[in-house]
Design an enzyme around this catalytic site. Structure first.
Site, PDB file in Angstrom:
ATOM      1  N   HIS A  30      11.978   1.403   0.627  1.00 46.03           N
ATOM      2  CA  HIS A  30      10.570   1.495   0.252  1.00 46.03           C
ATOM      3  C   HIS A  30       9.944   2.638   1.034  1.00 46.03           C
ATOM      4  O   HIS A  30      10.137   2.757   2.239  1.00 46.03           O
ATOM      5  CB  HIS A  30       9.848   0.189   0.539  1.00 46.03           C
ATOM      6  CG  HIS A  30       8.456   0.155  -0.016  1.00 46.03           C
ATOM      7  ND1 HIS A  30       8.188   0.388  -1.347  1.00 46.03           N
ATOM      8  CD2 HIS A  30       7.253  -0.052   0.565  1.00 46.03           C
ATOM      9  CE1 HIS A  30       6.884   0.314  -1.557  1.00 46.03           C
ATOM     10  NE2 HIS A  30       6.293   0.053  -0.407  1.00 46.03           N
ATOM     11  N   HIS A  42       1.104   3.418   0.376  1.00 45.82           N
ATOM     12  CA  HIS A  42       2.341   3.401  -0.407  1.00 45.82           C
ATOM     13  C   HIS A  42       2.093   2.833  -1.794  1.00 45.82           C
ATOM     14  O   HIS A  42       1.061   2.213  -2.070  1.00 45.82           O
ATOM     15  CB  HIS A  42       3.433   2.601   0.320  1.00 45.82           C
ATOM     16  CG  HIS A  42       3.011   1.224   0.766  1.00 45.82           C
ATOM     17  ND1 HIS A  42       3.606   0.078   0.321  1.00 45.82           N
ATOM     18  CD2 HIS A  42       2.038   0.822   1.637  1.00 45.82           C
ATOM     19  CE1 HIS A  42       3.043  -0.984   0.885  1.00 45.82           C
ATOM     20  NE2 HIS A  42       2.079  -0.556   1.692  1.00 45.82           N
ATOM     21  N   CYS A 152       7.996   4.382  -5.615  1.00 41.42           N
ATOM     22  CA  CYS A 152       7.362   4.648  -4.317  1.00 41.42           C
ATOM     23  C   CYS A 152       7.830   5.961  -3.700  1.00 41.42           C
ATOM     24  O   CYS A 152       7.052   6.654  -3.030  1.00 41.42           O
ATOM     25  CB  CYS A 152       7.641   3.487  -3.363  1.00 41.42           C
ATOM     26  SG  CYS A 152       9.405   3.149  -3.065  1.00 41.42           S
TER      27      CYS A 152
END
Length: 265
Positions: A30, A42, A152
């Protein structure tokens, strides 16, 4: 940071750093942008989410911040319709290890890092510009999440470089820029493309070397720093055109922007 690992300590972070942490037994990482004051912005699988429709969706459920029964006083509440969120660094890491994504790496170092989603040949913009893009997208969104086309890592790379890969000149159909998405696709593709060589050689080592070569070549060619079908897009123009895809490529490196929709302000 270096050849073997991009692991860093929290004390070394600077506003504008692209950071990431591995999830789900190192299957997926991530990514986000550190903006200072222990905060990370994010892109998560929230709001207008587009999944893959496959078992991969089940493997990516941990890509958001850690959930707790007690709300974190630092993290902003998640809002429906906008997957860009601000979290404290601890919630972003969700118990994982902190890594910093590398920019402007050499071709040799890029190819030496067999796992995608850790570095790029592209050049980062100055940190103040990166933080501006990131905070602007926090308030305006980054479109619809898609694990292969708009995830992401794509968000973080755009914040760092301002570059978008355009599909037939339209933002709406843009191809993802993320290295880990290329890795997911590139591994099986390399195996398929190397299969015809069984007609030439039955040497397992030769087949393996060929598959690795095809995989590395696909990663190198797909990197945002190597592609020719990219354009620099201002974040204000991007957010106004995400819904309609009003972006046309005139020639490599330049874009033709139709008149923006009238503002309500």
């Amino acid at each position: 940071m270096g050849l073997l690992s991009n692991r860093v300590g929290k004390e070394s972070l600077k506003p504008g750093d692209h950071i990431y942490s591995w999830r789900t037994a190192y299957i997926y990482s991530h990514h986000g942008i550190y903006v200072g004051d222990n905060k990370v912005i994010h892109f998560t699988r929230r709001g207008q989410e587009v999944g893959t429709g496959t078992v991969i969706d089940l493997l990516l459920v941990s890509s958001g911040p850690a959930r707790s029964q007690v709300p974190c006083p630092t993290c902003t509440p998640l809002e429906e319709g906008n997957g860009v969120v601000s979290s404290c660094l601890n919630c972003f890491l969700a118990g994982g290890i902190l890594y910093r994504f590398e920019y402007s790496v050499s071709p040799a170092l890029f190819l030496a890092k067999a796992r995608g989603g850790t570095c790029t040949l592209a050049v980062s913009d100055p940190n103040e510009i990166v933080v501006h893009r990131t905070t602007y997208l926090l308030n305006n969104g980054f479109g619809c999440y898609n694990v292969f086309k708009n995830n992401c890592e794509d968000f973080a790379i755009y914040c760092k470089t301002g570059l978008l890969v355009l599909d037939e000149g339209r933002i709406e159909g843009r191809i993802g820029r993320s290295g880990q998405a290329v890795s997911i696709i590139g591994g099986p593709l390399a195996a398929v493309l190397s299969t015809p060589l069984r007609l030439v050689t039955t040497n397992i080592y030769g087949m393996a070397a060929t598959a690795v070569g095809v995989y590395c070549a696909s990663r190198f060619a797909a990197d945002i720093g190597m592609r020719k079908d990219v354009a620099k897009v201002e974040v204000e123009d991007l957010t106004r055109r995400l819904a309609t895809g009003l972006l046309q490529v005139v020639e490599p490196g330049t874009i033709n922007l139709p008149p923006a929709p009238p503002s309500n302000h």
